[in-house]
Design a protein around this motif. Structure first.
Motif, short mmCIF file in Angstrom:
data_model
loop_
_atom_site.label_atom_id
_atom_site.label_comp_id
_atom_site.label_asym_id
_atom_site.label_seq_id
_atom_site.Cartn_x
_atom_site.Cartn_y
_atom_site.Cartn_z
N VAL A 197 -12.92 -9.69 -2.74
CA VAL A 197 -13.29 -10.64 -1.68
C VAL A 197 -12.05 -11.31 -1.11
CG1 VAL A 197 -14.47 -12.82 -1.20
CG2 VAL A 197 -15.61 -11.04 -2.54
N GLY A 198 -11.12 -11.70 -1.98
CA GLY A 198 -9.88 -12.32 -1.50
C GLY A 198 -9.09 -11.39 -0.60
N GLY A 199 -8.94 -10.13 -1.01
CA GLY A 199 -8.21 -9.17 -0.19
C GLY A 199 -8.91 -8.90 1.13
N ALA A 200 -10.24 -8.78 1.09
CA ALA A 200 -10.99 -8.54 2.31
C ALA A 200 -10.86 -9.71 3.28
CB ALA A 200 -12.46 -8.28 1.98
N LEU A 201 -10.93 -10.92 2.75
CA LEU A 201 -10.76 -12.10 3.60
C LEU A 201 -9.38 -12.14 4.23
CD1 LEU A 201 -12.52 -14.95 1.58
CD2 LEU A 201 -13.18 -14.06 3.83
N ALA A 202 -8.36 -11.83 3.43
CA ALA A 202 -6.98 -11.83 3.95
C ALA A 202 -6.84 -10.84 5.10
CB ALA A 202 -6.00 -11.50 2.83
N MET A 203 -7.36 -9.64 4.93
CA MET A 203 -7.26 -8.64 5.99
C MET A 203 -8.11 -9.02 7.20
SD MET A 203 -7.07 -4.96 4.00
CE MET A 203 -8.51 -5.22 2.96
N VAL B 34 -8.93 -1.73 -8.92
CA VAL B 34 -8.14 -1.30 -10.08
C VAL B 34 -7.32 -2.45 -10.65
CG1 VAL B 34 -6.29 0.23 -10.86
CG2 VAL B 34 -8.03 1.09 -9.28
N THR B 35 -6.60 -3.19 -9.79
CA THR B 35 -5.77 -4.29 -10.30
C THR B 35 -6.62 -5.43 -10.85
OG1 THR B 35 -5.61 -5.22 -8.06
CG2 THR B 35 -3.83 -3.75 -8.78
N GLY B 36 -7.77 -5.67 -10.25
CA GLY B 36 -8.67 -6.70 -10.77
C GLY B 36 -9.19 -6.34 -12.13
N TRP B 37 -9.58 -5.08 -12.29
CA TRP B 37 -10.07 -4.62 -13.60
C TRP B 37 -8.95 -4.69 -14.63
CZ3 TRP B 37 -8.50 -0.66 -16.79
CH2 TRP B 37 -9.36 -0.33 -17.85
N ALA B 38 -7.74 -4.25 -14.25
CA ALA B 38 -6.62 -4.23 -15.20
C ALA B 38 -6.24 -5.64 -15.63
CB ALA B 38 -5.42 -3.53 -14.57
N SER B 39 -6.18 -6.58 -14.69
CA SER B 39 -5.81 -7.94 -15.05
C SER B 39 -6.86 -8.57 -15.96
CB SER B 39 -5.63 -8.80 -13.79
OG SER B 39 -6.84 -8.89 -13.06
N ALA B 40 -8.12 -8.28 -15.71
CA ALA B 40 -9.18 -8.82 -16.57
C ALA B 40 -9.10 -8.24 -17.97
CB ALA B 40 -10.54 -8.52 -15.95
N ARG B 41 -8.87 -6.95 -18.08
CA ARG B 41 -8.79 -6.32 -19.38
C ARG B 41 -7.59 -6.81 -20.17
NH1 ARG B 41 -12.96 -4.96 -21.56
NH2 ARG B 41 -11.83 -3.51 -22.92
N LEU B 42 -6.46 -7.00 -19.50
CA LEU B 42 -5.27 -7.50 -20.17
C LEU B 42 -5.47 -8.94 -20.64
CD1 LEU B 42 -2.48 -6.02 -17.88
CD2 LEU B 42 -2.98 -5.39 -20.24
N GLY B 43 -6.30 -9.68 -19.92
CA GLY B 43 -6.60 -11.04 -20.32
C GLY B 43 -7.80 -11.15 -21.23
N ALA B 44 -8.32 -10.01 -21.69
CA ALA B 44 -9.48 -9.96 -22.59
C ALA B 44 -10.69 -10.67 -21.99
CB ALA B 44 -9.14 -10.57 -23.95
N ALA B 45 -10.85 -10.56 -20.66
CA ALA B 45 -11.98 -11.18 -19.97
C ALA B 45 -12.88 -10.08 -19.41
CB ALA B 45 -11.49 -12.08 -18.85
N ARG B 46 -14.10 -10.48 -19.07
CA ARG B 46 -15.01 -9.53 -18.43
C ARG B 46 -14.52 -9.22 -17.03
NH1 ARG B 46 -21.11 -11.56 -20.17
NH2 ARG B 46 -20.84 -11.27 -22.44
N PRO B 47 -14.54 -7.95 -16.63
CA PRO B 47 -13.95 -7.58 -15.34
C PRO B 47 -14.78 -7.93 -14.12
CG PRO B 47 -14.84 -5.65 -16.44
CD PRO B 47 -14.96 -6.78 -17.41
N GLY B 48 -16.06 -8.22 -14.29
CA GLY B 48 -16.93 -8.41 -13.13
C GLY B 48 -16.43 -9.47 -12.16
N ARG B 49 -16.23 -10.68 -12.64
CA ARG B 49 -15.80 -11.77 -11.76
C ARG B 49 -14.41 -11.51 -11.20
NH1 ARG B 49 -17.68 -17.39 -14.82
NH2 ARG B 49 -19.94 -17.01 -14.68
N ALA B 50 -13.52 -10.97 -12.02
CA ALA B 50 -12.17 -10.68 -11.54
C ALA B 50 -12.20 -9.67 -10.41
CB ALA B 50 -11.31 -10.16 -12.69
N LEU B 51 -13.06 -8.66 -10.53
CA LEU B 51 -13.17 -7.67 -9.46
C LEU B 51 -13.67 -8.30 -8.17
CD1 LEU B 51 -14.75 -4.60 -11.32
CD2 LEU B 51 -12.40 -4.90 -10.57
N VAL B 52 -14.69 -9.13 -8.28
CA VAL B 52 -15.26 -9.76 -7.09
C VAL B 52 -14.22 -10.66 -6.43
CG1 VAL B 52 -16.99 -11.39 -6.26
CG2 VAL B 52 -17.63 -9.63 -7.91
N ARG B 53 -13.54 -11.50 -7.22
CA ARG B 53 -12.52 -12.40 -6.67
C ARG B 53 -11.42 -11.61 -5.97
NH1 ARG B 53 -13.03 -15.31 -11.71
NH2 ARG B 53 -11.23 -14.14 -12.48
N ASN B 54 -10.98 -10.55 -6.63
CA ASN B 54 -9.87 -9.77 -6.08
C ASN B 54 -10.26 -9.09 -4.78
OD1 ASN B 54 -7.25 -9.59 -7.06
ND2 ASN B 54 -7.48 -7.43 -7.56
#
Length: 236
Positions: free
Chosen positions: A215-221, A193-213
């Motif tokens: 994957v980053g969270g999964a790695l941290a945990m 949700v936060t990855g999609w929201a940040s991408a939309r607010l930045g007028a960017a495609r959500p795909g990469r933002a979702l993956v980064r978000n």
């Protein structure tokens, strides 16, 4: 067409709101990831509910206060810079008004106006409010809307707290056997949700933002859980 003209007319206010929304989303995202990493790491070492709650609350308070103080200091510096720039512009308008008029004319020309139109516009703007005209055209500052450090601090504090509450509640409310799956699942869903929201607010495609978000969270945990499990095994 009417809607488009309305949006363009209020472009500055719209941009300001988008910046606040983006900061809130990123603050909540930080709260989710940092608190999730903390409580999952502790869960790797112990299943004690009190220890998990204590660690989560400590992380929430430390993180939210850190975010608030950091934003307050940063925005205070920005506001001081804006005030200093306005004070300098005010002095220059008082001491060398003709040079400032020529400067404003040149700036308007760079924006696409002809020399005659730019001169007339500069004269009218100067007669109406010279400081406001130079603040807007030359400095990009609205004197009535200087950065507010308290607003920024509270916004960051609340955004981080809201984000951090999700992993904290997810790790302490379910029964012991379901804590990790519930926490990991809810955190990854929130990061989508936060990855999609940040991408939309930045007028960017959500795909990469979702993956980064995600994957980053999964790695941290994953890393903190592995570290907690190792420390728990050593302590045992």
């Amino acid at each position: 067409m009417t809607q488009r003209m309305h949006d363009e007319a209020h472009g500055g206010a719209l941009g300001s709101r988008l910046n606040w929304l983006r900061a809130a989303v990123l603050g909540a995202n930080d709260g989710i990831v940092s608190t999730a990493g903390l409580v999952v790491g502790v869960a790797g070492a112990t299943s004690d509910r009190t220890a998990l709650l204590t660690a989560g609350l400590a992380g929430l308070l430390a993180g939210s206060m850190s975010m608030a103080v950091g934003e307050y200091v940063s925005v205070s510096t920005q506001r001081d810079s804006e005030r200093a720039a306005l004070a300098l512009e005010k002095r220059e308008l008082r001491e060398q008004p003709q040079e400032e008029l020529e400067e404003l004319t040149a700036l308007l020309e760079r924006r696409g106006l002809s020399q005659e139109v730019a001169r007339e516009a500069a004269l009218q703007l100067t007669e109406r409010d010279a400081l406001r005209a130079h603040a807007s055209v030359e400095l990009g500052i609205n004197p009535d809307e200087l950065a507010n450090p308290w607003h920024a601090a509270w916004a960051s504090f609340l955004a981080f707290t809201v984000g951090a509450l999700l992993p904290l509640l997810a790790i302490v409310l379910p029964p012991e056997g379901a804590r990790l799956p519930v926490t990991v699942g809810s955190v990854l869903a929130a990061l989508v949700v936060t990855g999609w929201a940040s991408a939309r607010l930045g007028a960017a495609r959500p795909g990469r933002a979702l993956v980064r978000n995600v994957v980053g969270g999964a790695l941290a945990m994953g890393i903190t859980y592995a570290a907690g499990s190792l420390l728990g095994a050593v302590g045992a």
